[in-house]
Motif scaffolding. Structure first.
Motif: not given
Ligand code: NDP
Length: 249
Positions: A44-52, A96-103, A163-165, A167-176
């Motif tokens: 996703s990290r590279l994907g966002w850069c290429v897309m935008e 955070r979690g920019g290693e997640r694969p993006m199609p 919401l992520r440290k 290296g983390e990839r999970g999801y939490q409820i965002p607040e605030g």
């Protein structure tokens, strides 16, 4: 040339209207909606850069090649680049979690979109007659809306990053912040930004971009909202998807 670009812009807006109902039923497969079996992917990290990147570069290139620009066009360029230099080159590095694969299909379609959208908006701000425009109420109101939207978008993305440290990839409820009211304040901020842009530039290109943003982000906000409700039993019931206090949205 003008007539050709204007006709193309009407067709471009019609396409947004045609695609919007489809996007409601077929959520774009990236982020939490990425299918497990996605085969051709980038991080996703590279994907966002290429897309935008085309958004930032096309408009900057068109502006640099156009002689005799006025103050308002320079302000438009600054607004555009503020958003897109961040989105293309800063946001991907900080996510955070920019290693997640993006199609790849997402990257390719968004890349095409940002080239076309960049061309239309670059054309609008370099070809429009903005002499004396800095004192026009539409410019002032649009500029204010743009910055309000930008701040909301940045603040919401900041909450999500927190919401992520690393290296983390999970999801939490965002607040605030505006998360008290809606599931996707980053999308709300983005929509306010480009509505402000459409008003400030008072252009068909600006209007088309605001329409495309709505076509992309309203269905996605509803999909995120439904996903949060399915995933977290304790998800706040009073929270809406995109527009505070609006029951269906
Ligand atoms: P999301 O809100 O889906 O995700 C943003 C980031 O936060 C991602 O890195 C995501 O991780 C992470 N994240 C989201 N929710 C959580 C959570 N609950 N817990 C932990 N991490 C979370 O936004 P998008 O990726 O769709 O969009 C990113 C930006 O681009 C936004 O600011 C948006 O406004 C803008 N955008 C603009 C468009 C336009 O048409 N103008 C179109 C699309 C986006 P992960 O990727 O792993 O899900």
């Amino acid at each position: 040339m003008n007539a050709l670009v204007i006709s193309a812009l009407w067709a471009w807006m019609a396409l947004a209207l045609v695609l919007m109902p489809i996007i409601f039923f077929k959520t774009a497969p990236y982020g939490r909606h990425t299918p497990a079996q996605a085969r051709f992917t980038l991080s996703s990290r590279l994907g966002w850069c290429v897309m935008e990147a085309p958004s930032a570069l096309v408009v900057l290139g068109m502006y640099s090649l156009t002689p005799g620009r006025d103050l308002s066009s320079l302000v438009f360029l600054a607004m555009w680049e503020l958003h897109y230099l961040n989105r293309a080159f800063v946001y991907p590095l900080r996510m955070r979690g920019g290693e997640r694969p993006m199609p790849l299909v997402i990257v390719a379609s968004a890349f095409s979109f940002t080239c076309i959208n960049g061309f239309f908006n670059g054309w609008a701000i370099t070809r429009g007659d903005y002499a004396g425009w800095a004192a026009d109420p539409r410019f002032v109101i649009g500029l204010c809306l743009f910055f309000v939207g930008f701040v909301i978008n940045q603040q919401a993305d900041h909450v999500l990053r927190g919401l992520r440290k690393p290296g983390e990839r999970g999801y939490q409820i965002p607040e605030g912040g505006l998360y008290r009211f809606v599931s996707c304040p980053n999308y709300l901020g983005e929509l306010i930004e480009w509505t402000g842009w459409a008003i400030a530039t008072w252009s068909l290109a600006g209007l088309s971009f605001a329409l495309w943003t709505l076509a992309n982000l309203l269905p996605r906000a509803l999909a995120h909202h439904a996903w949060y409700r399915r995933t977290f039993a304790a998800y706040p019931r009073e929270r809406r998807a995109l527009i505070p206090f609006l029951l269906a949205l």
